[in-house]
Design an enzyme around this catalytic site. Sequence first.
Site, PDB file in Angstrom:
ATOM      1  N   ASN A 153     -89.853  73.521  64.186  1.00 51.20           N
ATOM      2  CA  ASN A 153     -89.196  72.535  63.766  1.00 51.20           C
ATOM      3  C   ASN A 153     -88.172  73.571  63.455  1.00 51.20           C
ATOM      4  O   ASN A 153     -87.099  73.233  62.362  1.00 51.20           O
ATOM      5  CB  ASN A 153     -89.879  72.238  62.181  1.00 51.20           C
ATOM      6  N   GLU A 251     -97.286  81.567  57.653  1.00 52.48           N
ATOM      7  CA  GLU A 251     -96.775  80.741  57.072  1.00 52.48           C
ATOM      8  C   GLU A 251     -96.762  78.937  57.241  1.00 52.48           C
ATOM      9  O   GLU A 251     -96.944  78.421  58.549  1.00 52.48           O
ATOM     10  CB  GLU A 251     -95.576  81.235  56.867  1.00 52.48           C
ATOM     11  N   CYS A 285     -91.004  73.004  55.868  1.00 51.84           N
ATOM     12  CA  CYS A 285     -91.420  73.584  54.664  1.00 51.84           C
ATOM     13  C   CYS A 285     -91.945  73.435  53.361  1.00 51.84           C
ATOM     14  O   CYS A 285     -92.539  73.564  53.112  1.00 51.84           O
ATOM     15  CB  CYS A 285     -93.002  74.768  55.793  1.00 51.84           C
ATOM     16  N   GLU A 462     -92.100  87.595  55.353  1.00 53.11           N
ATOM     17  CA  GLU A 462     -91.575  87.686  56.193  1.00 53.11           C
ATOM     18  C   GLU A 462     -89.956  87.878  55.303  1.00 53.11           C
ATOM     19  O   GLU A 462     -89.868  87.331  54.335  1.00 53.11           O
ATOM     20  CB  GLU A 462     -92.065  86.426  56.693  1.00 53.11           C
TER      21      GLU A 462
END
Length: 481
Positions: A153, A251, A285, A462
Amino acid sequence: MKDTNDIYGNLIGGEWLQGNGSSINVNPSDTRDIVGLFACSGLDEVEQAVSGARAAFPAWAAAGPQMRYDLLDAVGTELLARKEEFGRLLAREEGKTLPEAIGETVRAGQVFKFFAGEALRVTGDTQQSVRPGIDVDVTREPVGVIALITPWNFPIAIPAWKIAPALAYGNCVVLKPAELTPGCAHVIAQLLHKHGCPPGVFNLVMGQGSVVGDALVSHPDVDAVSFTGSAATGSRIAATCGTLRRKVQLEMGGKNPMVIMNDADLPTAVQACLSGSFFSTGQRCTASSRLIVQSGIHDAFVEAISREMRALRVGDAMQADTQIGPVVDQRQLDSNLRYVELARAEASEVIGGEQLHLDQPGFYQAPGLFLGTSNNARINREEIFGPCATVIRVDDFDEALAIANDTEFGLSAGICSTSLKHASEFRRKVEAGMVMVNLPTAGVDYHVPFGGRKGSSFGPREQGRYAVEFYTVTKTTYQLA
Ligand code: ADP
């Protein structure tokens, strides 16, 4: 330019290798358009890439920051300079609109440049020992060989925000990009190669998750794994890394709440939800998937967002007037449509969400809004990952907050309110890694941490300078003065 029969190869040990198999990269806006054939690797390629990375590691770990700065800065500069070209490739293989795709390419360039600078700023910590006559210091060292597994994505930004810190802090990398979007990962590999990345320091191995990804995660010579993708795959990876005592960063999904209070500014709330729920075809997300709306504003909000949602133009990602591109592939579209069917049973009303048949063959779906839903319904528990959002009606702030937190996920959460009291309390009490006040739940900066709580994320954050925690290990040294 490649011949249409050529295969875009892996980059292993500084060599472009085609391997034995290939997979077809198809444009989701027009399935007659083939983006290219890309290598589909097996276990041999994983073996070669990991051993090449291991061999390259001592020299790269010792190379020092200037060389790393120069490499990452050069890649970042070229990504920015060629943003339109790479953005077109991204829109063509993933299906997000051209402005979104160019924006994502710019983001990748900025990330490389940020971590170029970070390579120069690796700091330590000198302290006085509690025992007189002894010096103590804490230094950071690279972790070793890191496997990076990325989703489709954000096919250029996510590889960038894993590769850049990994290399900046002196690690060697094997990247396994998503099967659906190898083209953007290949671009990054080309640029690293072109700008002098030493052989083996960065390796690209394309192929299936169940083959290449799985082999990388369990390979004895891999020191750490950074993964972005589904919760199911993330859980498997966490289990393997736990057993092997391997550093891991995950993640995963979200079911992000956006609370709309009676005192919200209606146009701000509608724009935040339109963007957060439907842009990028909802394939983020951080998308706003549960719109938690207080009774007093509920009807006006639903009326306004339904009207604006219905006016969004769904179409070919490359066309200038398109606002919502296609769903990424048939499998994802089928899954989205199953959730729309489920919503017909679970919601009091379903607006939109139907498959669209345009003049060209592609995976098109109208944005969908599911009204009158209960937070216990499956459509409010499971991540849909499409252009769909639910509406949950609540009476007051406490109920809104309780529902926002009643989820197994905790990535991003938003509130639209003009009340300082509501905004402040929400910031303090919501269980999420990222909180948005009067802003969409999606859309973040690159120099601050990204990540969530509960089932959304696992391991160190991150992005930004917090990335140093995952991509380095500390060493504490005591020396007699
Ligand atoms: P999605 O359903 O969105 O594709 P996945 O979690 O399946 O999410 O995919 C994210 C990334 O993880 C992709 O690069 C995929 O190939 C990879 N992957 C899938 N299965 C595995 C696995 N068993 N081990 C390691 N990586 C995997």
